[in-house]
Design an enzyme around this catalytic site. Structure first.
Site, PDB file in Angstrom:
ATOM      1  N   ASP A   8       0.853  -1.175   0.000  1.00 56.52           N
ATOM      2  CA  ASP A   8       0.000   0.000   0.000  1.00 56.52           C
ATOM      3  C   ASP A   8       0.900   1.239   0.000  1.00 56.52           C
ATOM      4  OD1 ASP A   8      -2.400   1.580   0.441  1.00 56.52           O
ATOM      5  OD2 ASP A   8      -1.732   1.751   2.516  1.00 56.52           O
ATOM      6  N   ASP A  10      -0.297   5.155   1.124  1.00 57.01           N
ATOM      7  CA  ASP A  10      -0.571   6.060   2.246  1.00 57.01           C
ATOM      8  C   ASP A  10      -0.626   5.310   3.573  1.00 57.01           C
ATOM      9  OD1 ASP A  10      -1.182   8.739   0.915  1.00 57.01           O
ATOM     10  OD2 ASP A  10      -2.433   7.363  -0.230  1.00 57.01           O
ATOM     11  N   LYS A 150      -9.699  -3.696  -3.649  1.00 55.79           N
ATOM     12  CA  LYS A 150      -8.360  -4.052  -4.115  1.00 55.79           C
ATOM     13  C   LYS A 150      -8.239  -5.506  -4.561  1.00 55.79           C
ATOM     14  CE  LYS A 150      -5.899  -0.533  -1.425  1.00 55.79           C
ATOM     15  NZ  LYS A 150      -4.860  -0.239  -0.407  1.00 55.79           N
ATOM     16  N   ASP A 173      -1.854  -0.866   5.929  1.00 54.21           N
ATOM     17  CA  ASP A 173      -2.229  -0.230   7.198  1.00 54.21           C
ATOM     18  C   ASP A 173      -3.723  -0.031   7.368  1.00 54.21           C
ATOM     19  OD1 ASP A 173      -2.742   3.191   6.952  1.00 54.21           O
ATOM     20  OD2 ASP A 173      -2.301   1.978   5.198  1.00 54.21           O
ATOM     21  N   ASP A 177      -7.127  -2.712   2.907  1.00 50.62           N
ATOM     22  CA  ASP A 177      -6.091  -3.665   2.489  1.00 50.62           C
ATOM     23  C   ASP A 177      -6.473  -5.111   2.788  1.00 50.62           C
ATOM     24  OD1 ASP A 177      -4.233  -1.728   1.520  1.00 50.62           O
ATOM     25  OD2 ASP A 177      -3.693  -1.250   3.590  1.00 50.62           O
TER      26      ASP A 177
END
Length: 222
Positions: A8, A10, A150, A173, A177
């Site tokens: 990932d 950010d 995702k 994070d 995710d």
């Protein structure tokens, strides 16, 4: 043996959550992974131009998944995974719920960002009635064409890269995710990750964000 590392952006490659400042140590760790034969791919809710630029300038070879799974880039070719969301629908969503549009929306086609990031039941209902998907990354709300998420983009990337699930690692994070983690054999949540992500991760790292990336790559290369 891990052949592909999904990361990932950010809150993961940055110095902390809530900042856009990329962690230099994390970038150096990605380069070490590449030199050791592990291809690195970026998987993010960010727009395609942002991720494509980073992928090129950081010297990564694993491809990318942009717009929360809606666009995949691999081997010099870009693939669309999600349905397009009409611009008038994006504007209607922002107006209905008094949201600010992301500056990146001008460059998006299937997944659009808004703030504040609080997800409400009436937003989910609104999206479902229009055949769309809405979710919160903790940084922004994302309104997407189906399938959204995702997972679909990562599955397409693994197919294109000819890499098996058990040959794939992932680090992140955010609760967004979780779908990425389901497609990887070994997964790591940085120490400041959402609790929901930590519950499904193979490893809960001791360090936060970019420092956690360094920690995970050290594990993979040891």
């Amino acid at each position: 043996m891990i052949k592909l590392l999904l990361t990932d952006l950010d809150g993961t490659l940055t110095e902390d959550r809530g900042t856009y400042v990329v962690d230099i140590g994390a970038i150096k760790a990605l380069r070490r992974a590449e030199k050791a034969g592990i291809r690195v791919a970026l998987v993010s809710g960010n727009s395609y131009p942002v991720l494509r630029g980073l992928h090129n300038y950081l010297g990564l070879s694993g491809g990318l998944v942009a717009e929360n799974g809606c666009f995949v880039f691999h081997g010099g070719v870009t693939f669309r995974v999600c349905e397009t969301v009409p611009r008038e629908v994006v504007s209607e969503f922002a107006k209905t719920f008094n949201l600010r549009e992301s500056w990146q929306n001008e460059f998006r086609r299937s997944d659009f960002g808004f703030t504040p990031a609080e997800l409400k039941d009436e937003m989910i209902k609104w999206a479902e009635e229009r055949g769309l998907v809405v979710q919160s990354s903790g940084y922004a709300l994302h309104l997407s064409g189906k399938p959204g998420g995702k997972g679909a983009g990562v599955r397409k990337l693994l197919e294109l890269a000819n890499v098996k699930r058990e040959e794939t690692g992932a680090i992140g994070d955010s609760r967004t995710d979780i779908e990425m983690f389901r497609e990887a054999g070994i997964t790591a949540a940085v120490s400041n990750a959402d609790p929901e992500l930590k519950r499904v991760a193979s490893i809960s790292l001791k360090l936060k964000s970019g420092a956690g990336v360094m920690e995970f790559i050290d594990m993979l290369l040891s």
